[in-house]
Structure formats: structure tokens, C-alpha cells
Design a protein around this motif. Structure first.
Motif, PDB file in Angstrom:
ATOM      1  N   ASN A  80       0.869  -1.655   0.170  1.00  0.00           N
ATOM      2  CA  ASN A  80       0.155  -0.241   0.196  1.00  0.00           C
ATOM      3  C   ASN A  80       0.769   1.217   0.053  1.00  0.00           C
ATOM      4  N   PHE A  81       1.764   1.032   0.447  1.00  0.00           N
ATOM      5  CA  PHE A  81       3.071   2.480   1.165  1.00  0.00           C
ATOM      6  C   PHE A  81       3.261   2.665  -0.505  1.00  0.00           C
ATOM      7  N   THR A  82       4.061   1.658  -1.088  1.00  0.00           N
ATOM      8  CA  THR A  82       5.132   1.665  -2.531  1.00  0.00           C
ATOM      9  C   THR A  82       3.478   2.537  -3.082  1.00  0.00           C
ATOM     10  N   ALA A  83       2.637   1.937  -3.267  1.00  0.00           N
ATOM     11  CA  ALA A  83       1.125   1.484  -4.192  1.00  0.00           C
ATOM     12  C   ALA A  83       0.508   3.981  -4.276  1.00  0.00           C
ATOM     13  N   LEU A  84       1.017   4.175  -3.172  1.00  0.00           N
ATOM     14  CA  LEU A  84       0.143   5.557  -2.557  1.00  0.00           C
ATOM     15  C   LEU A  84       1.417   6.507  -3.155  1.00  0.00           C
ATOM     16  N   ILE A  85       2.676   6.348  -2.568  1.00  0.00           N
ATOM     17  CA  ILE A  85       4.469   6.935  -3.254  1.00  0.00           C
ATOM     18  C   ILE A  85       4.106   7.216  -4.859  1.00  0.00           C
ATOM     19  N   LEU A  86       4.097   5.677  -5.019  1.00  0.00           N
ATOM     20  CA  LEU A  86       3.844   5.455  -6.775  1.00  0.00           C
ATOM     21  C   LEU A  86       2.855   6.761  -7.476  1.00  0.00           C
ATOM     22  N   ALA A  87       1.222   7.038  -6.457  1.00  0.00           N
ATOM     23  CA  ALA A  87       0.378   7.514  -7.202  1.00  0.00           C
ATOM     24  C   ALA A  87       0.158   9.091  -6.678  1.00  0.00           C
ATOM     25  N   ILE A  88       1.222   9.246  -5.398  1.00  0.00           N
ATOM     26  CA  ILE A  88       0.853  10.794  -5.597  1.00  0.00           C
ATOM     27  C   ILE A  88       2.503  11.582  -6.308  1.00  0.00           C
ATOM     28  N   SER A  89       3.449  10.932  -6.509  1.00  0.00           N
ATOM     29  CA  SER A  89       4.952  11.122  -7.521  1.00  0.00           C
ATOM     30  C   SER A  89       4.257  11.779  -8.794  1.00  0.00           C
ATOM     31  N   PHE A  90       3.042  11.041  -9.110  1.00  0.00           N
ATOM     32  CA  PHE A  90       2.374  11.721 -10.699  1.00  0.00           C
ATOM     33  C   PHE A  90       1.607  12.963 -10.599  1.00  0.00           C
ATOM     34  N   TYR A  91       1.832  13.952  -9.532  1.00  0.00           N
ATOM     35  CA  TYR A  91       0.809  15.239  -9.214  1.00  0.00           C
ATOM     36  C   TYR A  91       2.368  15.470  -9.551  1.00  0.00           C
ATOM     37  N   SER A  92       3.516  15.562  -9.303  1.00  0.00           N
ATOM     38  CA  SER A  92       4.621  16.124  -8.958  1.00  0.00           C
ATOM     39  C   SER A  92       5.174  16.287 -10.858  1.00  0.00           C
ATOM     40  N   TRP A  93       4.627  15.507 -11.608  1.00  0.00           N
ATOM     41  CA  TRP A  93       4.885  15.855 -13.035  1.00  0.00           C
ATOM     42  C   TRP A  93       4.774  16.943 -13.961  1.00  0.00           C
ATOM     43  N   ASN A  94       4.878  16.921 -14.454  1.00  0.00           N
ATOM     44  CA  ASN A  94       5.111  18.471 -15.994  1.00  0.00           C
ATOM     45  C   ASN A  94       4.458  17.670 -17.381  1.00  0.00           C
ATOM     46  N   SER A  95       5.108  16.987 -17.764  1.00  0.00           N
ATOM     47  CA  SER A  95       4.566  16.345 -19.011  1.00  0.00           C
ATOM     48  C   SER A  95       4.341  14.669 -18.855  1.00  0.00           C
ATOM     49  N   VAL A  96       3.397  14.248 -20.343  1.00  0.00           N
ATOM     50  CA  VAL A  96       3.111  12.761 -19.794  1.00  0.00           C
ATOM     51  C   VAL A  96       3.161  12.549 -21.190  1.00  0.00           C
ATOM     52  N   LEU A  97       3.401  11.009 -21.472  1.00  0.00           N
ATOM     53  CA  LEU A  97       3.900  10.322 -23.040  1.00  0.00           C
ATOM     54  C   LEU A  97       2.538  10.724 -23.438  1.00  0.00           C
ATOM     55  N   ALA A  98       2.281  11.572 -24.849  1.00  0.00           N
ATOM     56  CA  ALA A  98       0.832  11.665 -25.627  1.00  0.00           C
ATOM     57  C   ALA A  98       1.212  11.250 -27.024  1.00  0.00           C
ATOM     58  N   SER A  99       1.812  10.436 -27.535  1.00  0.00           N
ATOM     59  CA  SER A  99       2.210   9.680 -29.028  1.00  0.00           C
ATOM     60  C   SER A  99       2.863   8.477 -28.547  1.00  0.00           C
ATOM     61  N   GLU A 100       2.831   7.360 -29.071  1.00  0.00           N
ATOM     62  CA  GLU A 100       3.498   6.262 -29.714  1.00  0.00           C
ATOM     63  C   GLU A 100       4.436   6.304 -30.190  1.00  0.00           C
ATOM     64  N   SER A 101       5.084   7.611 -30.569  1.00  0.00           N
ATOM     65  CA  SER A 101       6.890   7.697 -31.069  1.00  0.00           C
ATOM     66  C   SER A 101       7.197   8.753 -30.137  1.00  0.00           C
ATOM     67  N   GLY A 102       6.856   8.628 -28.765  1.00  0.00           N
ATOM     68  CA  GLY A 102       7.215   9.324 -27.580  1.00  0.00           C
ATOM     69  C   GLY A 102       7.281  11.308 -27.765  1.00  0.00           C
ATOM     70  N   THR A 103       6.709  11.650 -28.037  1.00  0.00           N
ATOM     71  CA  THR A 103       6.585  12.634 -27.999  1.00  0.00           C
ATOM     72  C   THR A 103       5.739  12.901 -26.136  1.00  0.00           C
ATOM     73  N   SER A 104       6.055  13.935 -25.870  1.00  0.00           N
ATOM     74  CA  SER A 104       5.100  14.104 -24.847  1.00  0.00           C
ATOM     75  C   SER A 104       4.138  15.207 -24.894  1.00  0.00           C
ATOM     76  N   GLY A 105       2.987  15.611 -23.856  1.00  0.00           N
ATOM     77  CA  GLY A 105       2.256  16.258 -23.868  1.00  0.00           C
ATOM     78  C   GLY A 105       2.454  16.580 -22.473  1.00  0.00           C
ATOM     79  N   LYS A 106       2.586  18.352 -22.541  1.00  0.00           N
ATOM     80  CA  LYS A 106       2.515  19.139 -20.937  1.00  0.00           C
ATOM     81  C   LYS A 106       1.344  19.126 -20.475  1.00  0.00           C
ATOM     82  N   ILE A 107       1.077  18.428 -19.523  1.00  0.00           N
ATOM     83  CA  ILE A 107      -0.009  18.751 -18.329  1.00  0.00           C
ATOM     84  C   ILE A 107      -0.308  19.753 -17.969  1.00  0.00           C
TER      85      ILE A 107
END
Length: 151
Positions: A89-116
Motif C-alpha cells: 500500500n505504501f509503495t502504491a501511495l508513493i507512486l500515485a502521489i508522485s504523478f502530481y509532480s509531473w509536468n508532462s506525460v507520454l502523448a503518442s507512441e512516437s515518444g512525444t510528450s504532452g504538457k500536463i
């Protein structure tokens, strides 16, 4: 015997509550991002396609998605009264919380990122389901760890 009944009721209610919150999260959007226009990512889409993110180069996205199977493993450990559930649970919680600090995410299969652009309600409800499970599991083992099985 009464403590065993209370223990089992607590465990069942905790699991039902956490899974209910999780299922509710799937009905909302998780986040919006910019890639060839503004796009909204639903929580259901994140859940269904998250396991495949690694195939498109989304290693970090896949790691965040792993919070879901970690919670499932935790639930099985909880059912079997294994304190290992708390670690999952604790590991899952840390992983889930860490997403909040992201600035971008994979937006296409070509590896292009999109700004969150924004993190939406679905993410926070998903995070709440993991938080409830984490805190509830910790409380469960704190309260009932001294009980020994006589069956």
C-alpha cells in the motif's frame, strides 16, 4: 470470538470502501494535457491502457500504473492477514502521489510528450482510494495484530 468478527467486518468494510472509491474514480477524468490541442484523459482510459504504456516507451507512466496491481496484491495480503499489505500500500501511495509532480506525460507512441495542463477529479479520487486502503490497513494491523487464530 467477538474480536475475530469485528476484525473481519473491519477488513471487509475497508476493502469494499477502497474498491468503491476506486470504481468511482473511473467515472471521472484524470488529467488534461496538450498535444495537438488540449486533450482530456479519462481515469478509465488510464486504468485500461496504463498496463500497455511500457510498450510505447512510457516507462514512467507504467510505473505509476503499477500502483493499481500493488493495491490488488495488498488486498490479497490483507485478506490473508499478512502485514506485507502495508508495504504494498505504501509503495502504491508513493507512486500515485508522485504523478502530481509531473509536468508532462507520454502523448503518442512516437515518444512525444504532452504538457500536463491540469490534474482532474478522477486522479484525486483514485489517490483517495489508495490512501483509504493504506491508512485502513495500517489501522487494521495496529488494532488486530495481537489477535491469534484459534481455528
Amino acid at each position: 470470538m467477538k474480536k475475530n468478527i469485528n476484525k473481519n467486518i473491519f477488513k471487509v468494510l475497508l476493502i469494499i470502501l477502497s474498491l468503491s472509491i476506486f470504481l468511482t474514480s473511473l467515472t471521472f477524468d484524470a488529467f488534461s494535457y496538450e498535444y495537438q490541442g488540449v486533450k482530456m484523459m479519462s481515469s478509465l482510459s488510464c486504468f485500461v491502457t496504463g498496463s500497455l504504456a511500457i510498450l510505447g516507451g512510457g516507462t514512467l507512466e507504467w510505473l505509476i500504473w503499477l500502483a493499481n496491481p500493488l493495491c490488488l496484491i495488498s488486498i490479497f495480503c490483507l485478506i490473508m492477514d499478512k502485514n506485507l499489505a502495508s508495504k504494498f500500500n505504501f509503495t502504491a501511495l508513493i507512486l500515485a502521489i508522485s504523478f502530481y509532480s509531473w509536468n508532462s506525460v507520454l502523448a503518442s507512441e512516437s515518444g512525444t510528450s504532452g504538457k500536463i495542463l491540469s490534474v482532474e477529479l478522477g486522479y484525486f479520487i483514485w489517490l483517495a482510494s489508495i490512501t483509504v486502503l493504506t491508512i485502513g490497513t495500517k489501522l487494521y494491523f495496529r488494532k488486530y495484530s495481537e489477535i491469534k487464530y484459534t481455528e
